[in-house]
Motif scaffolding. Structure first.
Motif, PDB file in Angstrom:
ATOM      1  N   VAL A  56     -18.493  -1.835   5.858  1.00 63.83           N
ATOM      2  CA  VAL A  56     -18.850  -3.240   5.682  1.00 63.83           C
ATOM      3  C   VAL A  56     -20.115  -3.407   4.842  1.00 63.83           C
ATOM      4  O   VAL A  56     -20.170  -4.253   3.944  1.00 63.83           O
ATOM      5  N   PHE A  57     -21.116  -2.562   5.104  1.00 65.37           N
ATOM      6  CA  PHE A  57     -22.380  -2.705   4.363  1.00 65.37           C
ATOM      7  C   PHE A  57     -22.189  -2.397   2.879  1.00 65.37           C
ATOM      8  O   PHE A  57     -22.736  -3.084   2.018  1.00 65.37           O
ATOM      9  N   PHE A  60     -20.687  -5.307   1.347  1.00 66.12           N
ATOM     10  CA  PHE A  60     -21.671  -6.384   1.204  1.00 66.12           C
ATOM     11  C   PHE A  60     -22.551  -6.164  -0.031  1.00 66.12           C
ATOM     12  O   PHE A  60     -22.755  -7.075  -0.839  1.00 66.12           O
ATOM     13  N   GLY A  75     -24.211 -14.234  -2.179  1.00 63.62           N
ATOM     14  CA  GLY A  75     -23.588 -14.235  -0.863  1.00 63.62           C
ATOM     15  C   GLY A  75     -22.115 -14.579  -0.877  1.00 63.62           C
ATOM     16  O   GLY A  75     -21.403 -14.270   0.070  1.00 63.62           O
ATOM     17  N   ILE A  79     -20.033 -11.909   1.191  1.00 59.55           N
ATOM     18  CA  ILE A  79     -19.303 -12.075   2.446  1.00 59.55           C
ATOM     19  C   ILE A  79     -17.818 -11.776   2.247  1.00 59.55           C
ATOM     20  O   ILE A  79     -17.172 -11.179   3.110  1.00 59.55           O
ATOM     21  N   ALA A  82     -17.400  -8.036   2.165  1.00 54.47           N
ATOM     22  CA  ALA A  82     -17.657  -7.489   3.495  1.00 54.47           C
ATOM     23  C   ALA A  82     -16.446  -7.715   4.392  1.00 54.47           C
ATOM     24  O   ALA A  82     -16.021  -6.822   5.144  1.00 54.47           O
ATOM     25  N   TYR A  86     -14.085  -4.946   6.057  1.00 58.09           N
ATOM     26  CA  TYR A  86     -13.819  -4.904   7.496  1.00 58.09           C
ATOM     27  C   TYR A  86     -12.310  -4.799   7.776  1.00 58.09           C
ATOM     28  O   TYR A  86     -11.864  -3.984   8.569  1.00 58.09           O
ATOM     29  N   LEU A  89     -11.041  -1.444   6.827  1.00 52.47           N
ATOM     30  CA  LEU A  89     -11.538  -0.443   7.767  1.00 52.47           C
ATOM     31  C   LEU A  89     -10.739  -0.464   9.067  1.00 52.47           C
ATOM     32  O   LEU A  89     -10.477   0.583   9.667  1.00 52.47           O
TER      33      LEU A  89
ATOM     34  N   ARG B  22     -21.555   6.068  14.393  1.00 50.34           N
ATOM     35  CA  ARG B  22     -21.800   4.683  14.003  1.00 50.34           C
ATOM     36  C   ARG B  22     -22.753   4.042  15.001  1.00 50.34           C
ATOM     37  O   ARG B  22     -22.508   4.046  16.197  1.00 50.34           O
ATOM     38  N   LEU B  24     -23.482   0.824  14.861  1.00 51.87           N
ATOM     39  CA  LEU B  24     -22.970  -0.519  15.119  1.00 51.87           C
ATOM     40  C   LEU B  24     -21.469  -0.531  14.874  1.00 51.87           C
ATOM     41  O   LEU B  24     -20.984   0.106  13.963  1.00 51.87           O
ATOM     42  N   PRO B  26     -18.012  -1.991  13.458  1.00 52.02           N
ATOM     43  CA  PRO B  26     -17.762  -2.772  12.236  1.00 52.02           C
ATOM     44  C   PRO B  26     -17.780  -4.278  12.482  1.00 52.02           C
ATOM     45  O   PRO B  26     -18.250  -5.028  11.641  1.00 52.02           O
ATOM     46  N   VAL B  27     -17.288  -4.711  13.655  1.00 53.45           N
ATOM     47  CA  VAL B  27     -17.252  -6.152  13.913  1.00 53.45           C
ATOM     48  C   VAL B  27     -18.655  -6.729  13.892  1.00 53.45           C
ATOM     49  O   VAL B  27     -18.919  -7.776  13.282  1.00 53.45           O
ATOM     50  N   ARG B  29     -21.254  -5.390  12.495  1.00 52.12           N
ATOM     51  CA  ARG B  29     -21.756  -5.310  11.125  1.00 52.12           C
ATOM     52  C   ARG B  29     -21.286  -6.517  10.327  1.00 52.12           C
ATOM     53  O   ARG B  29     -22.067  -7.133   9.611  1.00 52.12           O
ATOM     54  N   LEU B  30     -20.001  -6.840  10.480  1.00 51.28           N
ATOM     55  CA  LEU B  30     -19.440  -7.965   9.730  1.00 51.28           C
ATOM     56  C   LEU B  30     -20.166  -9.252  10.108  1.00 51.28           C
ATOM     57  O   LEU B  30     -20.533 -10.056   9.250  1.00 51.28           O
ATOM     58  N   LEU B  32     -23.157  -9.607  11.326  1.00 50.36           N
ATOM     59  CA  LEU B  32     -24.521  -9.542  10.792  1.00 50.36           C
ATOM     60  C   LEU B  32     -24.539  -9.912   9.313  1.00 50.36           C
ATOM     61  O   LEU B  32     -25.323 -10.752   8.860  1.00 50.36           O
ATOM     62  N   VAL B  33     -23.609  -9.262   8.589  1.00 48.54           N
ATOM     63  CA  VAL B  33     -23.541  -9.469   7.146  1.00 48.54           C
ATOM     64  C   VAL B  33     -23.138 -10.905   6.827  1.00 48.54           C
ATOM     65  O   VAL B  33     -23.657 -11.519   5.890  1.00 48.54           O
ATOM     66  N   ALA B  34     -22.221 -11.460   7.643  1.00 46.33           N
ATOM     67  CA  ALA B  34     -21.774 -12.838   7.414  1.00 46.33           C
ATOM     68  C   ALA B  34     -22.947 -13.790   7.587  1.00 46.33           C
ATOM     69  O   ALA B  34     -23.155 -14.701   6.780  1.00 46.33           O
ATOM     70  N   LEU B  36     -26.094 -13.104   7.258  1.00 45.87           N
ATOM     71  CA  LEU B  36     -26.987 -12.876   6.121  1.00 45.87           C
ATOM     72  C   LEU B  36     -26.465 -13.628   4.892  1.00 45.87           C
ATOM     73  O   LEU B  36     -27.224 -14.265   4.161  1.00 45.87           O
ATOM     74  N   SER B  37     -25.139 -13.529   4.676  1.00 45.01           N
ATOM     75  CA  SER B  37     -24.529 -14.173   3.511  1.00 45.01           C
ATOM     76  C   SER B  37     -24.711 -15.682   3.568  1.00 45.01           C
ATOM     77  O   SER B  37     -25.040 -16.310   2.566  1.00 45.01           O
ATOM     78  N   PHE B  38     -24.495 -16.257   4.773  1.00 47.75           N
ATOM     79  CA  PHE B  38     -24.636 -17.711   4.892  1.00 47.75           C
ATOM     80  C   PHE B  38     -26.063 -18.136   4.575  1.00 47.75           C
ATOM     81  O   PHE B  38     -26.289 -19.119   3.871  1.00 47.75           O
TER      82      PHE B  38
END
Lengths: 163, 291
Positions: A56-57, A60, A75, A79, A82, A86, A89, B22, B24, B26-27, B29-30, B32-34, B36-38
């Motif tokens: 995922v990272f 991103f 972003g 997103i 990412a 996901y 994966l 791992r 974290l 993946p869920v 992570r997703l 978190l990343v989402a 961050l993206s917002f």
């Protein structure tokens, strides 16, 4: 169990850069509508090949670079890629054993979700977008190109021992 | 199992890795990343806070723009190198003819400019701003077909700035919306999010000219049915939008359509600049516009 040391990161980064280059290459407007989603395809390949390393990272970060490359709001691709990472994966074990046609169809669905995510975020930011159906054209082209792409990248992976 | 992808890893290895290596899932992570993206999207869309970040990151991707331009550039170069002597002579002759005509016009222009300045002084209105023009080369086109943008090879190193007007030999092309150190992104007047203030050269009627997203089509907005607009009218910039310098040709009216009952008429125009064909553009710097 022996843990293999990670190697070939630069090769991986290089493939992403080449994909970015292909994304930028000037094309006639009529062909540009169906430009394959190179970066997304490379991302899916590396996740299928190395799910322990790429995830995922990575998606991103690749997405953020795509945003900068295309001058998009930061972003949007972040997103979307990412999310694509996901989904890939969570289904890579099945994708790996699929036959050629089945795998291409699965890739079509995965990339389609990613493309629609981009579409949704773009239109929610008030940008002019193509119709959803036109959004699917690059996805279709990518799905058709998936198998040749997979073979080329696999050769690169084996040749440069990316693990 | 004919389509086993790449290096096979045993399921147990994957499971163990999944359990231990791992930190974290993946869920998460997703998520978190989402998040961050917002935040990124909001901050980047609503504020200018990320301009600096963009500027730094653009250094990393700017070479890609240049490399992507290489095939076109080398093709052009090859064409230049293989031109025949006769072609070059012809080109040279036609250019010197053109130069002569232009020089003759410039002679008149100097006198006219001086006269104009005098008249403006008499009228007590501000003198027109001096403009500096530099040339730039288009090195990239936005790959997204729904957006009309190009990338040019002049950046902050060459004093390009956001809001700078860009034109070709025949008319306005667009304005700079983002600058890096060695490139600038130009929003074209045909982009559907772009509009500028224009007036008809013939009678001075003002209107707003908006892009449609198509490369050869622009639209005049909110023109009352009683307005005097004809096919073939030349639209020039007014400068009232505080972005573009006044007096540059922008478009020609190609179709006027009045729908009975509609308060406004539909006016279509075509840009005078050859937006989809140019490779070199002029960037006009206004003294005032620089920050």
């Amino acid at each position: 169990m022996r843990v293999q040391p990670a190697s070939g990161t630069s090769v991986m980064v290089f493939t992403f850069l080449v994909a970015g280059l292909l994304q930028l290459l000037p094309m006639p407007a009529s062909l540009s509508v169906g430009r394959p989603l190179w970066i997304e395809m490379v991302l899916v390949f590396w996740i299928l090949a190395l799910p322990q390393r790429v995830g995922v990272f990575t998606g991103f970060v690749a997405g953020l670079l795509t945003d900068v490359l295309l001058g998009q709001v930061l972003g949007v691709y972040g997103i979307a890629l990412a999310l694509l990472a996901y989904l890939t994966l969570s289904s890579y074990t099945r994708l790996r054993v699929y036959g050629a046609l089945q795998q291409s169809i699965a890739v079509f669905l995965l990339l389609g979700v990613g493309a629609f995510a981009v579409h949704i975020f773009k239109s929610s930011l008030g940008q002019n977008t193509l119709s959803p159906l036109a959004t699917l054209l690059p996805v279709l082209v990518s799905a058709i190109l998936w198998r040749p792409m997979l073979n080329i990248l696999r050769v690169i992976q084996v040749r440069f021992m990316v693990r | 199992m004919r389509a086993l992808c790449c290096i096979p890893s045993t399921p147990s290895e994957a499971t163990i890795k999944g359990l231990y290596s791992r930190s974290l899932k993946p869920v998460y992570r997703l998520l978190l990343v989402a998040l961050l993206s917002f935040v990124l999207m909001f901050v980047d869309h609503r504020t200018d806070q990320l301009k600096q970040v963009r500027w730094v990151v653009s250094h990393a991707v700017a070479p890609l723009h240049y490399v992507a331009h290489l095939p076109t550039a080398s093709l052009n170069w090859g064409e230049q190198q293989t031109k025949s002597r006769r072609q070059l002579i012809n080109e040279n002759a036609s250019m010197s003819r053109q130069l002569l005509v232009l020089q003759q016009r410039v002679q008149k222009l100097a006198v006219l400019e001086a006269e104009n300045a005098r008249l403006r002084q008499l009228l007590n209105s501000a003198a027109e701003l001096e403009t500096k023009v530099s040339t730039a080369q288009i090195i990239g086109i936005d790959p997204d077909p729904s957006r009309q943008e190009v990338v040019v090879n002049k950046g902050t190193n060459e004093k390009a700035y956001v809001g700078q007007a860009v034109l070709d030999a025949k008319g306005l092309i667009g304005q700079v919306v983002e600058v890096g150190s060695s490139f600038a992104r130009v929003l074209l007047i045909t982009d559907s999010s772009h509009a500028l203030s224009v007036q008809i050269n013939r009678n001075g009627v003002r209107a707003i000219l908006a892009g449609t997203g198509q490369v050869d089509k622009l639209r005049l907005l909110y023109v009352p049915t009683t307005a005097d607009v004809q096919e073939g009218d030349l639209l020039v910039s007014t400068g009232l939008d505080q972005r573009y310098p006044p007096g540059y040709p922008v478009a020609k009216v190609v179709a006027v359509h009045v729908e009975p009952g509609d308060p406004y008429m539909t006016v279509e125009a075509m840009p005078t600049a050859e937006i989809d064909k140019v490779s070199h553009v002029l960037m006009v710097a206004q003294e005032e516009g620089e920050e």
